[in-house]
Design a protein around this motif. Structure first.
Motif, PDB file in Angstrom:
ATOM      1  N   PRO A   1       0.813  -1.228   0.000  1.00 19.24           N
ATOM      2  CA  PRO A   1       0.000   0.000   0.000  1.00 19.24           C
ATOM      3  C   PRO A   1       0.846   1.278   0.000  1.00 19.24           C
ATOM      4  CG  PRO A   1      -0.872  -1.573   1.573  1.00 19.24           C
ATOM      5  CD  PRO A   1       0.434  -2.138   1.099  1.00 19.24           C
ATOM      6  N   SER A   2       2.071   1.203   0.473  1.00 18.10           N
ATOM      7  CA  SER A   2       2.933   2.393   0.556  1.00 18.10           C
ATOM      8  C   SER A   2       3.725   2.642  -0.725  1.00 18.10           C
ATOM      9  CB  SER A   2       3.909   2.234   1.728  1.00 18.10           C
ATOM     10  OG  SER A   2       4.677   1.046   1.578  1.00 18.10           O
ATOM     11  N   ASP A   3       3.612   1.751  -1.712  1.00 14.41           N
ATOM     12  CA  ASP A   3       4.384   1.868  -2.951  1.00 14.41           C
ATOM     13  C   ASP A   3       3.560   2.612  -4.004  1.00 14.41           C
ATOM     14  OD1 ASP A   3       5.924   1.632  -5.192  1.00 14.41           O
ATOM     15  OD2 ASP A   3       6.063  -0.562  -5.148  1.00 14.41           O
ATOM     16  N   PHE A   4       3.948   3.854  -4.282  1.00 11.08           N
ATOM     17  CA  PHE A   4       3.237   4.685  -5.265  1.00 11.08           C
ATOM     18  C   PHE A   4       4.030   4.848  -6.567  1.00 11.08           C
ATOM     19  CE2 PHE A   4       1.618   5.960  -1.137  1.00 11.08           C
ATOM     20  CZ  PHE A   4       0.254   6.024  -1.350  1.00 11.08           C
ATOM     21  N   SER A   5       5.127   4.124  -6.705  1.00 12.95           N
ATOM     22  CA  SER A   5       6.045   4.345  -7.828  1.00 12.95           C
ATOM     23  C   SER A   5       5.389   4.109  -9.187  1.00 12.95           C
ATOM     24  CB  SER A   5       7.278   3.447  -7.684  1.00 12.95           C
ATOM     25  OG  SER A   5       6.903   2.077  -7.648  1.00 12.95           O
ATOM     26  N   ARG A   6       4.412   3.211  -9.256  1.00  8.52           N
ATOM     27  CA  ARG A   6       3.755   2.924 -10.541  1.00  8.52           C
ATOM     28  C   ARG A   6       2.612   3.886 -10.840  1.00  8.52           C
ATOM     29  NH1 ARG A   6       5.857  -2.350  -9.953  1.00  8.52           N
ATOM     30  NH2 ARG A   6       6.185  -3.389 -11.976  1.00  8.52           N
ATOM     31  N   LEU A   7       2.349   4.817  -9.931  1.00  8.49           N
ATOM     32  CA  LEU A   7       1.240   5.748 -10.112  1.00  8.49           C
ATOM     33  C   LEU A   7       1.696   7.124 -10.587  1.00  8.49           C
ATOM     34  CD1 LEU A   7      -0.863   4.857  -6.932  1.00  8.49           C
ATOM     35  CD2 LEU A   7      -0.979   3.862  -9.225  1.00  8.49           C
ATOM     36  N   ASN A   8       3.001   7.275 -10.807  1.00 12.43           N
ATOM     37  CA  ASN A   8       3.512   8.555 -11.278  1.00 12.43           C
ATOM     38  C   ASN A   8       3.073   8.837 -12.711  1.00 12.43           C
ATOM     39  OD1 ASN A   8       4.865   9.151  -8.899  1.00 12.43           O
ATOM     40  ND2 ASN A   8       6.708   8.054  -9.531  1.00 12.43           N
ATOM     41  N   ILE A   9       3.081  10.113 -13.074  1.00 13.23           N
ATOM     42  CA  ILE A   9       2.742  10.512 -14.442  1.00 13.23           C
ATOM     43  C   ILE A   9       3.939  10.258 -15.348  1.00 13.23           C
ATOM     44  CG2 ILE A   9       2.185  12.471 -15.936  1.00 13.23           C
ATOM     45  CD1 ILE A   9       0.660  13.690 -13.592  1.00 13.23           C
ATOM     46  N   ASN A  10       3.680   9.643 -16.497  1.00 10.42           N
ATOM     47  CA  ASN A  10       4.718   9.450 -17.507  1.00 10.42           C
ATOM     48  C   ASN A  10       4.542  10.510 -18.590  1.00 10.42           C
ATOM     49  OD1 ASN A  10       5.982   7.012 -16.458  1.00 10.42           O
ATOM     50  ND2 ASN A  10       4.045   6.002 -16.948  1.00 10.42           N
ATOM     51  N   GLU A  11       5.575  11.285 -18.806  1.00  5.47           N
ATOM     52  CA  GLU A  11       5.481  12.429 -19.722  1.00  5.47           C
ATOM     53  C   GLU A  11       5.012  11.998 -21.113  1.00  5.47           C
ATOM     54  OE1 GLU A  11       8.021  16.450 -20.761  1.00  5.47           O
ATOM     55  OE2 GLU A  11       8.995  14.761 -19.757  1.00  5.47           O
ATOM     56  N   ASP A  12       4.066  12.775 -21.648  1.00  9.44           N
ATOM     57  CA  ASP A  12       3.468  12.566 -22.978  1.00  9.44           C
ATOM     58  C   ASP A  12       2.588  11.320 -23.075  1.00  9.44           C
ATOM     59  OD1 ASP A  12       4.605  14.891 -24.052  1.00  9.44           O
ATOM     60  OD2 ASP A  12       6.446  13.836 -24.591  1.00  9.44           O
ATOM     61  N   LYS A  13       2.430  10.584 -21.972  1.00  9.25           N
ATOM     62  CA  LYS A  13       1.573   9.397 -21.992  1.00  9.25           C
ATOM     63  C   LYS A  13       0.177   9.751 -21.452  1.00  9.25           C
ATOM     64  CE  LYS A  13       4.648   6.300 -23.312  1.00  9.25           C
ATOM     65  NZ  LYS A  13       5.139   5.267 -22.364  1.00  9.25           N
ATOM     66  N   ASP A  14      -0.813   9.030 -21.945  1.00  5.49           N
ATOM     67  CA  ASP A  14      -2.198   9.151 -21.471  1.00  5.49           C
ATOM     68  C   ASP A  14      -2.549   7.797 -20.853  1.00  5.49           C
ATOM     69  OD1 ASP A  14      -4.959   9.188 -21.189  1.00  5.49           O
ATOM     70  OD2 ASP A  14      -5.315  10.292 -23.040  1.00  5.49           O
ATOM     71  N   GLU A  15      -2.598   7.737 -19.519  1.00  2.00           N
ATOM     72  CA  GLU A  15      -2.732   6.454 -18.831  1.00  2.00           C
ATOM     73  C   GLU A  15      -3.781   6.491 -17.726  1.00  2.00           C
ATOM     74  OE1 GLU A  15       1.745   4.636 -19.159  1.00  2.00           O
ATOM     75  OE2 GLU A  15       1.427   6.236 -17.694  1.00  2.00           O
ATOM     76  N   ILE A  16      -4.318   5.318 -17.428  1.00  2.00           N
ATOM     77  CA  ILE A  16      -5.227   5.147 -16.292  1.00  2.00           C
ATOM     78  C   ILE A  16      -4.843   3.854 -15.576  1.00  2.00           C
ATOM     79  CG2 ILE A  16      -7.587   4.500 -15.635  1.00  2.00           C
ATOM     80  CD1 ILE A  16      -8.650   6.551 -17.519  1.00  2.00           C
ATOM     81  N   THR A  17      -4.825   3.912 -14.248  1.00  2.00           N
ATOM     82  CA  THR A  17      -4.584   2.713 -13.454  1.00  2.00           C
ATOM     83  C   THR A  17      -5.831   2.362 -12.654  1.00  2.00           C
ATOM     84  OG1 THR A  17      -2.174   2.948 -13.265  1.00  2.00           O
ATOM     85  CG2 THR A  17      -3.289   1.751 -11.501  1.00  2.00           C
ATOM     86  N   LEU A  18      -6.225   1.107 -12.749  1.00  2.00           N
ATOM     87  CA  LEU A  18      -7.317   0.561 -11.942  1.00  2.00           C
ATOM     88  C   LEU A  18      -6.689  -0.082 -10.714  1.00  2.00           C
ATOM     89  CD1 LEU A  18      -9.282  -1.173 -14.863  1.00  2.00           C
ATOM     90  CD2 LEU A  18      -9.521   1.185 -14.029  1.00  2.00           C
ATOM     91  N   LEU A  19      -7.153   0.308  -9.539  1.00  2.00           N
ATOM     92  CA  LEU A  19      -6.507  -0.114  -8.292  1.00  2.00           C
ATOM     93  C   LEU A  19      -7.517  -0.767  -7.353  1.00  2.00           C
ATOM     94  CD1 LEU A  19      -4.051   2.075  -6.200  1.00  2.00           C
ATOM     95  CD2 LEU A  19      -5.971   0.944  -5.091  1.00  2.00           C
TER      96      LEU A  19
END
Length: 293
Positions: A207-225
């Motif tokens: 739950p403390s790991d947010f590394s995969r939720l960062n914004i990637n420049e020029d990418k359009d992304e959504i994460t389902l959690l």
């Protein structure tokens, strides 16, 4: 004393052999057995009603109103990225959000608790309303969106996070999210437009790991959690998708994914009932055999 015990055993034996008792137990068992199915059906209807209510509200808005909200949302997302960079938890992001709400540049359409969109995942036959916030009352109704992730309207350098319970006794919600694999399609319906996303990353993290939720420049992304594993909730399951063009080809791919997964999904959703019925008939058969003896 022994006589009383023998009498009690005889009464119990007669009770167990009684047809009325067996029928009563059968009815009670069926009620307990089918309650989750009825409850899940009821909550699915509620979620569909939320979606219908949302679509009705959007249809009642003019094109100018929708365009204005979308422009505000895109501007907000651009400035959110500029002010906070890649890190989703940067302090400057939070400051920008607070400031934008103070000077009213934050689009009011996305105020707390508002119904803003729907998410559809054809492969697991899941459709949920999306509300702003992740409080328990919201997550009982559907999926929640929370800042400081990007507003889920698409655009470069955006990453929106949508979360839902792994499932409740009365509703499945994101229960089957673990069945998604790279290449699966999901849709976001918001403000009269449909955005398509193709999954490209799946991970189980603390739950403390947010590394995969960062914004990637020029990418359009959504994460389902959602929480993981089901009922234990010690970790988080993340399924990320990147934006693809919404067209007939993508719609056909999504339909095929749903068709190909239909029997696996059926078994996963109803395996407890299948096993339960088998056990019931075995036990009932044994009791009938004993009764005849």
């Amino acid at each position: 004393m022994d006589n009383r015990i023998s009498e009690l055993k005889e009464k119990l034996d007669r009770l167990l052999r009684s047809k009325k008792f067996l029928i009563g137990m059968l009815i009670i068992g069926l009620i307990i057995f089918i309650y989750p199915l009825i409850s899940n059906y009821y909550y699915n209807l509620k979620q569909k009603n939320y979606a219908n209510e949302y679509e009705k509200n959007i249809k009642g808005m003019s094109n100018e109103e929708i365009e204005k909200i979308l422009n505000q949302a895109h501007n907000f997302n651009t400035n959110l990225f500029i002010n906070g960079g890649l890190d989703i938890l940067s302090e400057s992001k939070y400051k920008y959000i607070i400031d934008s709400k103070k000077d009213k540049t934050y689009p009011s359409f996305f105020d707390d608790n508002e119904l803003i969109a729907t998410v559809e995942i054809p492969k697991i036959k899941t459709s949920l309303p999306i509300f702003v916030g992740v409080e328990d009352e919201i997550l009982k109704k559907g999926s929640g969106f929370k800042l400081p992730s990007s507003l889920p309207v698409g655009g470069k350098s955006t990453h929106s996070i949508l979360t839902a319970h792994r499932g409740l006794p009365e509703s499945r919600l994101f229960r089957d999210l673990d069945q998604l694999k790279d290449g699966d399609i999901f849709f976001i319906k918001i403000l009269g437009q449909t955005l398509a996303y193709k999954t490209d990353d799946k991970a189980i993290v603390l739950p403390s790991d947010f590394s995969r939720l960062n914004i990637n420049e020029d990418k359009d992304e959504i994460t389902l959690l959602t929480c993981h594993p089901y009922t234990i909730n010690s970790h988080r399951l993340l399924v990320k998708g990147h934006r693809v063009e919404y067209n007939d080809t993508i719609k056909d791919i999504a339909k095929k994914q749903q068709r190909d997964n239909i029997w696996k999904l059926f078994f996963e959703r109803y395996k407890e009932y299948i096993y339960g019925l088998l056990i019931f008939f075995i036990v009932f058969g044994i009791m009938r055999i004993k009764e005849k003896k």
